[in-house]
Structures are given as C-alpha cells and as structure tokens.
Design a protein around this motif. Structure first.
Motif, mmCIF file in Angstrom:
data_model
loop_
_atom_site.group_PDB
_atom_site.id
_atom_site.type_symbol
_atom_site.label_atom_id
_atom_site.label_comp_id
_atom_site.label_asym_id
_atom_site.label_seq_id
_atom_site.Cartn_x
_atom_site.Cartn_y
_atom_site.Cartn_z
ATOM 1 N N VAL A 30 4.757 -6.574 0.337
ATOM 2 C CA VAL A 30 5.520 -6.007 -0.768
ATOM 3 C C VAL A 30 5.119 -4.546 -0.941
ATOM 4 C CG1 VAL A 30 6.151 -6.247 -3.197
ATOM 5 C CG2 VAL A 30 5.527 -8.282 -1.866
ATOM 6 N N LEU A 31 6.119 -3.668 -0.978
ATOM 7 C CA LEU A 31 5.864 -2.233 -1.118
ATOM 8 C C LEU A 31 6.376 -1.740 -2.458
ATOM 9 C CD1 LEU A 31 6.813 -0.927 2.453
ATOM 10 C CD2 LEU A 31 4.569 -1.635 1.590
ATOM 11 N N HIS A 32 5.493 -1.089 -3.198
ATOM 12 C CA HIS A 32 5.812 -0.490 -4.495
ATOM 13 C C HIS A 32 6.002 1.004 -4.260
ATOM 14 C CE1 HIS A 32 4.818 0.019 -8.998
ATOM 15 N NE2 HIS A 32 4.895 1.249 -8.528
ATOM 16 N N VAL A 33 7.240 1.475 -4.346
ATOM 17 C CA VAL A 33 7.543 2.883 -4.103
ATOM 18 C C VAL A 33 7.487 3.638 -5.424
ATOM 19 C CG1 VAL A 33 9.197 4.512 -3.122
ATOM 20 C CG2 VAL A 33 9.073 2.176 -2.225
ATOM 21 N N ALA A 34 6.714 4.714 -5.461
ATOM 22 C CA ALA A 34 6.592 5.503 -6.688
ATOM 23 C C ALA A 34 6.179 6.925 -6.347
ATOM 24 C CB ALA A 34 5.575 4.871 -7.636
ATOM 25 N N ASP A 35 6.435 7.835 -7.288
ATOM 26 C CA ASP A 35 6.079 9.232 -7.078
ATOM 27 C C ASP A 35 4.580 9.470 -7.230
ATOM 28 O OD1 ASP A 35 8.751 9.777 -6.713
ATOM 29 O OD2 ASP A 35 9.063 10.510 -8.752
ATOM 30 N N LYS A 36 3.947 8.704 -8.132
ATOM 31 C CA LYS A 36 2.543 8.946 -8.442
ATOM 32 C C LYS A 36 1.744 7.647 -8.411
ATOM 33 C CE LYS A 36 3.608 12.892 -11.431
ATOM 34 N NZ LYS A 36 3.507 13.447 -12.796
ATOM 35 N N MET A 37 0.496 7.762 -7.965
ATOM 36 C CA MET A 37 -0.399 6.610 -7.911
ATOM 37 C C MET A 37 -0.618 6.022 -9.309
ATOM 38 S SD MET A 37 -2.179 4.783 -5.775
ATOM 39 C CE MET A 37 -3.662 3.836 -5.472
ATOM 40 N N ALA A 38 -0.589 6.892 -10.335
ATOM 41 C CA ALA A 38 -0.814 6.423 -11.700
ATOM 42 C C ALA A 38 0.240 5.405 -12.110
ATOM 43 C CB ALA A 38 -0.816 7.607 -12.661
ATOM 44 N N ASP A 39 1.467 5.587 -11.617
ATOM 45 C CA ASP A 39 2.552 4.658 -11.912
ATOM 46 C C ASP A 39 2.227 3.278 -11.338
ATOM 47 O OD1 ASP A 39 5.620 4.280 -12.586
ATOM 48 O OD2 ASP A 39 5.324 3.481 -10.561
ATOM 49 N N TYR A 40 1.727 3.273 -10.130
ATOM 50 C CA TYR A 40 1.347 2.022 -9.462
ATOM 51 C C TYR A 40 0.166 1.365 -10.178
ATOM 52 C CZ TYR A 40 -0.825 -0.802 -5.697
ATOM 53 O OH TYR A 40 -1.409 -1.801 -4.948
ATOM 54 N N LYS A 41 -0.811 2.172 -10.573
ATOM 55 C CA LYS A 41 -2.031 1.630 -11.177
ATOM 56 C C LYS A 41 -1.805 1.070 -12.576
ATOM 57 C CE LYS A 41 -5.636 4.063 -8.616
ATOM 58 N NZ LYS A 41 -6.780 5.002 -8.701
ATOM 59 N N ARG A 42 -0.710 1.486 -13.221
ATOM 60 C CA ARG A 42 -0.408 0.934 -14.544
ATOM 61 C C ARG A 42 -0.048 -0.537 -14.479
ATOM 62 N NH1 ARG A 42 1.931 6.026 -15.806
ATOM 63 N NH2 ARG A 42 3.946 5.343 -14.979
ATOM 64 N N GLY A 43 0.410 -0.973 -13.322
ATOM 65 C CA GLY A 43 0.776 -2.372 -13.154
ATOM 66 C C GLY A 43 1.805 -2.535 -12.061
ATOM 67 N N ARG A 84 7.731 -9.395 7.203
ATOM 68 C CA ARG A 84 8.891 -9.356 6.314
ATOM 69 C C ARG A 84 8.523 -8.429 5.158
ATOM 70 N NH1 ARG A 84 13.947 -9.669 4.857
ATOM 71 N NH2 ARG A 84 14.656 -11.255 3.392
ATOM 72 N N VAL A 85 9.277 -7.348 4.988
ATOM 73 C CA VAL A 85 8.969 -6.336 3.978
ATOM 74 C C VAL A 85 9.922 -6.475 2.801
ATOM 75 C CG1 VAL A 85 8.777 -3.859 3.496
ATOM 76 C CG2 VAL A 85 8.138 -4.750 5.760
ATOM 77 N N VAL A 86 9.361 -6.454 1.597
ATOM 78 C CA VAL A 86 10.166 -6.462 0.370
ATOM 79 C C VAL A 86 9.802 -5.203 -0.422
ATOM 80 C CG1 VAL A 86 10.734 -7.669 -1.776
ATOM 81 C CG2 VAL A 86 10.260 -8.980 0.307
ATOM 82 N N ILE A 87 10.831 -4.456 -0.830
ATOM 83 C CA ILE A 87 10.641 -3.153 -1.459
ATOM 84 C C ILE A 87 11.153 -3.169 -2.901
ATOM 85 C CG2 ILE A 87 11.278 -0.698 -1.351
ATOM 86 C CD1 ILE A 87 11.896 -1.227 1.677
ATOM 87 N N TYR A 88 10.387 -2.519 -3.777
ATOM 88 C CA TYR A 88 10.880 -2.264 -5.127
ATOM 89 C C TYR A 88 10.296 -0.937 -5.603
ATOM 90 C CZ TYR A 88 6.345 -3.445 -7.232
ATOM 91 O OH TYR A 88 5.018 -3.443 -7.587
ATOM 92 N N THR A 89 10.805 -0.440 -6.725
ATOM 93 C CA THR A 89 10.264 0.784 -7.295
ATOM 94 C C THR A 89 10.229 0.659 -8.805
ATOM 95 O OG1 THR A 89 10.528 3.190 -7.479
ATOM 96 C CG2 THR A 89 12.548 1.882 -7.364
ATOM 97 N N THR A 90 9.318 1.384 -9.434
ATOM 98 C CA THR A 90 9.320 1.500 -10.895
ATOM 99 C C THR A 90 9.822 2.880 -11.287
ATOM 100 O OG1 THR A 90 6.993 2.118 -10.755
ATOM 101 C CG2 THR A 90 7.483 -0.149 -11.351
ATOM 102 N N ALA A 91 10.220 3.647 -10.318
ATOM 103 C CA ALA A 91 10.696 4.997 -10.579
ATOM 104 C C ALA A 91 12.220 5.015 -10.603
ATOM 105 C CB ALA A 91 10.141 5.947 -9.513
#
Length: 273
Positions: A30-43, A84-91
């Motif tokens: 599972v790949l979490h696409v985001a502009d900043k690491m802080a976004d990922y680290k929030r959850g 098998r890759v699954v992609i999402y983003t919080t951005a």
C-alpha cells in the motif's frame, strides 16, 4: 472483491473492505502518496509506505523521472515484480492517479489499483489509521516501459485534427478550458468523475462515467489523449479512461509545454473548435 463492476477493468479499483482483508498479505504493498512526510506521519493506513509526490516528477516541467530513478524508488518502497500495489493519497486525488500512471508506464499497471474513495472513505467506514512507520525490505522491480501511454507533443498536435483517430481530453476546470484549449479537446473536469471530491471521493459508477464521457462528445473507438496544466489532473483522467476501457495516453507536457513553452494555437470559449 473489487469495486466498480461494469467497468472494462474493475481490478483497477479496490474497495476499503477488500484492502482491509489484504493488509497482511505479503504480496500487497500500500502506497500513501503525499507532498510532505508530516502528512503521512499524522496517520496512515496500517502498513502503508510513504511515496513523496515530488519523486513522481522531475524539474519545473513536472514530467516523468528517468526509468532508473523510478526503478530505485519503487524498489525502496518494497515493490517487486509480483507485488500487487494499492495507491491512495490524503492530499490531492490526482496525485494518486499520477502514481498509477507512473507504474502503468513502467509496465506494472496490471498489478496496480487505486483505493476507491481514498483514505477519506476508509475513515467513513471507521477503519483504523496508524502512526507506525514500516521498514520494508527492498523489492526487485523490473521495468517494462510502455511508451505508448505517454503522449509527446507531436501526438497531441495530431490529435487536434478532426479526422484523427485520437482525441484530446482536457481534465482542467471549465474556466481554464474556456481560457484556451487545443482545437478539438473535450472538457471533462477530473472532479466530475467523483461522487464528492472533497469529503468522500468515491468514483462514480461506470455507467455514469460513460454517460459523462459521451455527454462531452467522446466517441467510441478513438484513442484518448488526456492533458491538463502539468500532467497531474490528466493522470487522474487517464486512469478513468483506462478503467472504462478506452485506449488512452497522457500528454505529460500538457499546457505547460503547449502554451508556455511552444506557444501553440488555442481555442477560447466553450466549443471544442
């Protein structure tokens, strides 16, 4: 198991329920696409690996990095040839589409999907997030580049011909389309393909997506060449077109190259021509 029955390629979308049942599958990344690491680290979704948006593009032109750099990127994320890759983003949703397009360009599209509704729908279903950061083993990824999915300037120019077997699709907001677009382009703003792009970005059912395309003059049998400003919104529209079964390519240079670099002709207003 997959969301979106009725699409030509329903395997390109997976539901939150499907993903929840496969989080411990060693063959699923599972790949979490985001502009900043802080976004990922929030959850993030448990086990998801952080993919910086900036690594999906290079330079001010926002075009694909070299195949060697992309191979290294996905291997660092633990992606192998059988993954098998699954992609999402919080951005911004188009960044997830950009990640899909990149893997499809590298020949891994048949093993890659977007999470329908993204992390927003994951949370609507009260599924867990974590701040734990995984340390994946390096993968072994073999690119098989599909050049045909990346349209260059000459292909975009040919698609402006009314007799062409290709057709341009503008993924930008309508106001930007009215400001100026290449001749013959059909306007389909990427947000129109989602139920609620801000709160719960599930994709529209396939029959509604097909009706949307038809309402904008997209004709069966034509190859679609999507574009936007710099290739992000266009990547989302590329994903939708392929999901529905259209032969598609994404014009990576988009309006940045067409208008700002090459100063090519534009049509203003609502009409394609």
């Amino acid at each position: 198991a997959f969301a979106g029955s009725g699409a030509a390629h329903p395997e390109m979308l997976v539901s939150a329920k499907w993903l929840a049942g496969h989080l411990n599958d060693p063959k699923v990344v599972v790949l979490h696409v985001a502009d900043k690491m802080a976004d990922y680290k929030r959850g993030h979704i448990p086990g998801a690996r952080y993919l910086p948006t900036e690594e999906l593009a290079t330079g001010n032109d926002v075009e694909l990095p070299s195949v060697e750099k992309l191979k290294d990127l996905f291997e660092r994320l633990g992606v192998s040839d059988d993954t098998r890759v699954v992609i999402y983003t919080t951005a911004w949703p188009p960044t997830a589409g950009r990640a899909y397009f990149t893997l499809d360009y590298l020949g891994h599209g048949d093993k890659t999907a977007l999470l329908d509704g993204g992390v927003e729908h994951w949370m609507v279903e009260n599924r867990p997030l974590t701040t734990d950061v995984p340390n994946p083993a390096r993968g072994k990824f073999t690119p098989h580049v599909h050049e045909a999915v990346r349209a260059l300037l000459d292909e975009a120019q040919k698609a402006t011909d009314a007799e062409s077997k290709e057709m341009l699709v503008d993924a930008r907001p309508m106001r930007r389309y009215r400001d100026g677009h290449p001749a013959g382009a059909a306007p389909i703003y990427w947000q129109e393909t989602l139920v609620d792009p801000n709160e719960d970005p599930l994709f529209l059912p396939p029959e509604k997506l097909k009706a949307l395309f038809e309402s904008r003059g997209v004709k069966p049998g034509k190859k679609l060449v999507t574009y936007c400003e710099v290739g992000l919104q266009a990547s989302h529209m590329y994903f939708v077109a392929k999901y529905l079964g259209y032969d598609a390519a994404m014009y990576d240079g988009s309006m940045h190259e067409w208008s700002m670099v090459k100063n090519l002709p534009l049509v203003k207003g609502d009409s394609p021509r």
